[in-house]
Design a protein around this motif. Structure first.
Motif, short mmCIF file in Angstrom:
data_model
loop_
_atom_site.label_atom_id
_atom_site.label_comp_id
_atom_site.label_asym_id
_atom_site.label_seq_id
_atom_site.Cartn_x
_atom_site.Cartn_y
_atom_site.Cartn_z
N ALA A 281 -11.29 -3.69 0.23
CA ALA A 281 -12.15 -2.52 0.42
C ALA A 281 -11.53 -1.55 1.43
CB ALA A 281 -13.53 -2.97 0.90
N ASP A 282 -10.69 -2.10 2.33
CA ASP A 282 -10.09 -1.30 3.39
C ASP A 282 -8.67 -0.87 3.05
OD1 ASP A 282 -10.02 -0.15 5.95
OD2 ASP A 282 -9.05 -1.94 6.79
N MET A 283 -8.26 -1.06 1.77
CA MET A 283 -6.89 -0.71 1.37
C MET A 283 -6.92 0.45 0.40
SD MET A 283 -5.37 -4.53 0.63
CE MET A 283 -3.60 -4.28 0.37
N PRO A 284 -6.04 1.44 0.59
CA PRO A 284 -5.90 2.48 -0.43
C PRO A 284 -5.47 1.82 -1.75
CG PRO A 284 -4.66 3.04 1.57
CD PRO A 284 -5.13 1.63 1.73
N ALA A 285 -5.93 2.39 -2.86
CA ALA A 285 -5.64 1.78 -4.16
C ALA A 285 -4.14 1.54 -4.41
CB ALA A 285 -6.24 2.63 -5.28
N PRO A 286 -3.25 2.48 -4.05
CA PRO A 286 -1.82 2.22 -4.32
C PRO A 286 -1.28 1.04 -3.51
CG PRO A 286 -2.21 4.56 -3.89
CD PRO A 286 -3.48 3.85 -3.54
N SER A 291 0.42 -4.63 -3.65
CA SER A 291 0.20 -6.03 -3.30
C SER A 291 0.05 -6.88 -4.56
CB SER A 291 -1.06 -6.14 -2.42
OG SER A 291 -1.39 -7.49 -2.20
N LEU A 292 -0.75 -6.39 -5.51
CA LEU A 292 -0.93 -7.12 -6.77
C LEU A 292 0.40 -7.32 -7.49
CD1 LEU A 292 -2.59 -8.34 -9.09
CD2 LEU A 292 -3.06 -6.01 -9.89
N ALA A 293 1.20 -6.25 -7.51
CA ALA A 293 2.45 -6.30 -8.26
C ALA A 293 3.41 -7.37 -7.73
CB ALA A 293 3.13 -4.93 -8.25
N GLU A 294 3.34 -7.66 -6.43
CA GLU A 294 4.29 -8.64 -5.87
C GLU A 294 3.70 -10.03 -5.74
OE1 GLU A 294 5.39 -6.99 -2.04
OE2 GLU A 294 3.71 -7.98 -1.05
N THR A 295 2.43 -10.16 -6.06
CA THR A 295 1.74 -11.43 -5.83
C THR A 295 2.39 -12.63 -6.53
OG1 THR A 295 -0.36 -10.28 -5.56
CG2 THR A 295 -0.47 -12.64 -6.00
N ALA A 296 2.62 -12.46 -7.83
CA ALA A 296 3.11 -13.61 -8.61
C ALA A 296 4.45 -14.09 -8.06
CB ALA A 296 3.23 -13.23 -10.08
N LYS A 358 -11.58 -0.36 -8.01
CA LYS A 358 -11.20 0.71 -7.10
C LYS A 358 -10.57 1.87 -7.87
CE LYS A 358 -9.58 -0.57 -2.80
NZ LYS A 358 -10.09 0.17 -1.63
N ASP A 359 -9.73 1.57 -8.84
CA ASP A 359 -8.97 2.61 -9.53
C ASP A 359 -8.52 2.11 -10.89
OD1 ASP A 359 -7.10 4.48 -10.43
OD2 ASP A 359 -6.36 4.90 -8.40
N PRO A 360 -9.37 2.25 -11.90
CA PRO A 360 -9.08 1.68 -13.23
C PRO A 360 -7.76 2.20 -13.80
CG PRO A 360 -11.35 2.47 -13.10
CD PRO A 360 -10.68 2.93 -11.85
N ALA A 361 -7.46 3.47 -13.57
CA ALA A 361 -6.23 4.03 -14.14
C ALA A 361 -5.01 3.32 -13.56
CB ALA A 361 -6.15 5.53 -13.83
N LEU A 362 -5.03 3.15 -12.24
CA LEU A 362 -3.92 2.49 -11.57
C LEU A 362 -3.82 1.02 -12.01
CD1 LEU A 362 -1.72 3.12 -9.54
CD2 LEU A 362 -3.30 2.53 -7.70
N GLU B 185 0.98 -1.57 5.90
CA GLU B 185 1.81 -2.78 5.94
C GLU B 185 0.99 -3.97 6.46
OE1 GLU B 185 4.79 -3.34 4.72
OE2 GLU B 185 5.04 -5.37 5.54
N GLN B 186 0.13 -3.70 7.43
CA GLN B 186 -0.72 -4.80 7.92
C GLN B 186 -1.60 -5.33 6.80
OE1 GLN B 186 -4.28 -4.39 10.40
NE2 GLN B 186 -3.31 -5.74 11.91
N ALA B 187 -2.14 -4.42 5.99
CA ALA B 187 -2.99 -4.86 4.88
C ALA B 187 -2.20 -5.75 3.92
CB ALA B 187 -3.55 -3.66 4.14
N LEU B 188 -0.96 -5.34 3.60
CA LEU B 188 -0.14 -6.14 2.70
C LEU B 188 0.11 -7.54 3.27
CD1 LEU B 188 2.47 -3.42 1.59
CD2 LEU B 188 0.76 -4.53 0.11
N ARG B 189 0.36 -7.58 4.56
CA ARG B 189 0.66 -8.88 5.18
C ARG B 189 -0.58 -9.76 5.29
NH1 ARG B 189 5.15 -7.19 9.87
NH2 ARG B 189 6.54 -6.13 8.39
N LEU B 190 -1.71 -9.15 5.61
CA LEU B 190 -2.94 -9.95 5.65
C LEU B 190 -3.26 -10.48 4.25
CD1 LEU B 190 -5.23 -7.81 8.02
CD2 LEU B 190 -4.29 -10.10 8.50
N MET B 191 -3.06 -9.62 3.24
CA MET B 191 -3.33 -10.06 1.87
C MET B 191 -2.42 -11.22 1.50
SD MET B 191 -5.41 -9.53 -0.61
CE MET B 191 -6.09 -7.88 -0.95
N GLU B 192 -1.16 -11.15 1.92
CA GLU B 192 -0.25 -12.25 1.62
C GLU B 192 -0.73 -13.55 2.27
OE1 GLU B 192 4.00 -11.51 2.11
OE2 GLU B 192 4.40 -13.67 2.14
N ARG B 193 -1.26 -13.44 3.47
CA ARG B 193 -1.79 -14.65 4.12
C ARG B 193 -2.98 -15.22 3.35
NH1 ARG B 193 -1.34 -13.37 10.67
NH2 ARG B 193 0.95 -13.21 10.64
#
Lengths: 387, 387
Positions: A281-286, A291-296, A358-362, B185-193
């Motif tokens: 909720a506290d992250m901009p959609a991009p 983050s999603l793209a690198e998760t796997a 948050k952003d269906p298009a993205l 960047e903090q959001a990305l790192r927290l999400m990774e955790r």
């Protein structure tokens, strides 16, 4: 690699009733079938395993109850005690290690019971503590130098046993290592300290006095082994004329001991999905999309590494126990793999849903993050480099 | 390699009067001309240098007065403070390092002045201490969370400056590093955790609360930099979005700082020849002969390594200062080489004489130990592997 140990070094080195220090070959390499180079390779491999096990221990310590691991290192001057601190403990995250060396007691320390300064220095739960010298000095130098009478030091063996018993009952794992060099090897090492301008600081004029008490120290050590090697805190006596041997042996014993602690990553007390939702909720959609793209890839690699560690641990356990226990360990490792895969699938689904909101298009543009090919064979790089 | 730093990182990162945290680019790599791979190579190289410098510092600490080095690391969650402990401090002998992290104060700590627990944790002379968080929390979290009123925390900046001044006057070198990540960047790192089962233990539900106070923390940090960056204990602000950059920057700054301490091996208080004579008297002739036979190679290699370190240090000093100072450093290095060679020649002569006295026949057989070919180019292996 572990076939390099023809015998579990704990069995090869543990003090038994028939142990005889007088005839102990200090240039031998009990249980180890390789040479110095093989030892170096094995240490690097074990280092990765140990590093992860230590992190798990530390993680447990952060979230509450955890064992503490106390490694006691004893030995005469030049035996290589510092090398254990540097080369074995140096392989794991310094944040999880507590090193303490015990020299001549201070005035304050002398005013207390000899175990007072030792108690104060015990590792915290989740830590690996290393004592360079220890309470055993109170039945070694204290005895040899007659700092107290035999009626005093003579009582200490039982007192130490009782004290260690209580520590073990309270969840401390105690590993006691005595490094034994031959008198000739000690002379060579002292001479090297005199000869090398960069090592003279390690030499003390008192070293020759201690050396002159060689036989008395050997007797005092023999009594330590005879009287304080217990089932709950046995002594491992390490031949130390070859510097590499004690290092690889301590590494192996510490690693196997930590595997048997059955350390797991602590289970969070908070709800993962809930926290993820709040963070997203506290992250901009991009940023969420990135983050999603690198998760796997990121989580997949971490999981593969965890499983590699689990498998290595299972193999080591299997060696020692054979049969049923080994199959159980392997089966547990398979189950863990399935759990990790399910966890990752749920993570991906959840993050995709959050981005969709948050952003269906993205969300439509963001790659579908296929589970990566297994990398189990590839993630050989050091854990130390991963954090 | 050091040409990778186009500017001394101390100059590139030190807080100046015009410093503006708002516009600070947290993905930048000030002063560094290379990429992540170049940084890794440089770190390994500096690690050897740092390792020897640390050993000299430790040696000085053992034999009396020595500086203490205090590295303060501050930063919000996920900034990478632990990575500095692990990857920078992990390069040197853990025996010379004192790590301390400061969390929420205990009840006992709260009962004292806020500097009480900090004083207790200071490194001893000869140690490098690393504080993961520090007394600066008392003007950061304490201020942001209103744990005391502004009339209390407002006084602390000057108090901290005065306290640090006294430490520096007493022989402590203070290096203060603030690791600054961007909010994304903090959001990305927290999400990774959250996503990685092996990293969830690092996450705390409190992290999101702290994140929600982002702006207040940035203001509090800006005041820390504005009010407590002094000439004797300046702040270095590290962009931390690329994990490798703060690590290589801290390594470089620590290395250069330690070079400038002009650390030397302590001069023994005992007489080398006298001790050698006493030790030789206690050695069987064949052992003394074995020691003599390896002297030239062992001491020669150690000396070559010392000189390589001295030369690297001289090069680094030269960069920063140019002209006369650089030539002085090189000239000192040449003089040191001559000293080491003379020392080795005297050692060989003395040992040969001692063996001659003990067993003339054996002395005649023992090789004449020619000084080995220079190995300066070859001794690239890690100092850590040498001890």
């Amino acid at each position: 690699m572990s076939a390099l140990w023809s015998t579990d070094p704990r069995d090869a080195l543990r003090v038994t009733d028939s142990f005889d220090l007088t005839g102990f070959d200090r240039a031998s390499t009990p249980g180890f079938a390789g040479d110095k180079a093989a030892a170096a390779t094995l240490m690097a491999e074990r280092g990765e395993l140990l590093s992860e096990l230590q992190e798990r221990l530390y993680a447990q310590g952060r979230s509450g109850a955890a064992p503490r691991v106390l490694v006691v290192v004893q030995g005469l001057d030049t035996a290589g005690k510092g090398g254990i601190a540097r080369h074995v403990m140096g392989m794991v995250d310094p944040q999880g290690v507590a090193l303490r060396s015990f020299g001549v007691p201070t005035e304050e320390e002398r005013a207390h019971h000899y175990l007072w300064r030792i108690e104060k220095a015990l590792p915290r739960p989740g830590q690996i503590g290393l004592f360079d010298r220890s309470h055993y000095e109170d039945v070694l130098v204290v005895r040899v130098d007659n700092l107290v009478g035999p009626e005093v030091w003579g009582e200490r063996y039982e007192e130490i046993n009782a004290w260690e018993k209580q520590l073990v009952d309270d969840g401390t794992v105690i590993l006691k290592f005595a490094m034994m060099v031959s008198k000739d090897e000690q002379a060579l090492r002292l001479m090297e300290r005199l000869d090398r301008p960069d090592k003279r600081w390690k030499y003390s004029a008192g070293d020759l006095k201690t050396r002159s008490q060689w036989d008395a120290y050997q007797e005092a050590y023999a009594d330590v082994f005879r009287l304080t090697s217990t089932e709950y805190a046995p002594w491992y006596v390490l031949p130390a004329d070859r510097k590499w041997y004690p290092r690889v042996a301590v590494t192996e014993i510490l690693t196997r001991t930590m595997i048997e602690l059955g350390l797991r990553w602590p289970v969070p007390e908070w709800d993962v999905a809930e926290q993820r939702r709040l963070l997203a909720a506290d992250m901009p959609a991009p940023v969420l999309a990135a983050s999603l793209a690198e998760t796997a890839a990121v989580v997949g690699e971490a999981n593969a590494q965890s499983m590699e560690i689990a498998n290595e641990a299972a193999e080591l356990l299997a060696e020692g126990r054979g049969g049923t226990a080994a199959e159980e360990a392997r089966s547990a490792a398979r189950e863990k793999t399935a759990q990790l895969e399910a966890d990752l699938a749920a993570t991906l689904e959840h993050k995709r849903a959050l981005l969709q909101d948050k952003d269906p298009a993205l969300a439509a543009e963001t790659p579908s993050s296929p589970t990566p090919e297994k990398k189990v064979g590839k993630v050989k790089k050091s854990k130390k480099g991963k954090k």
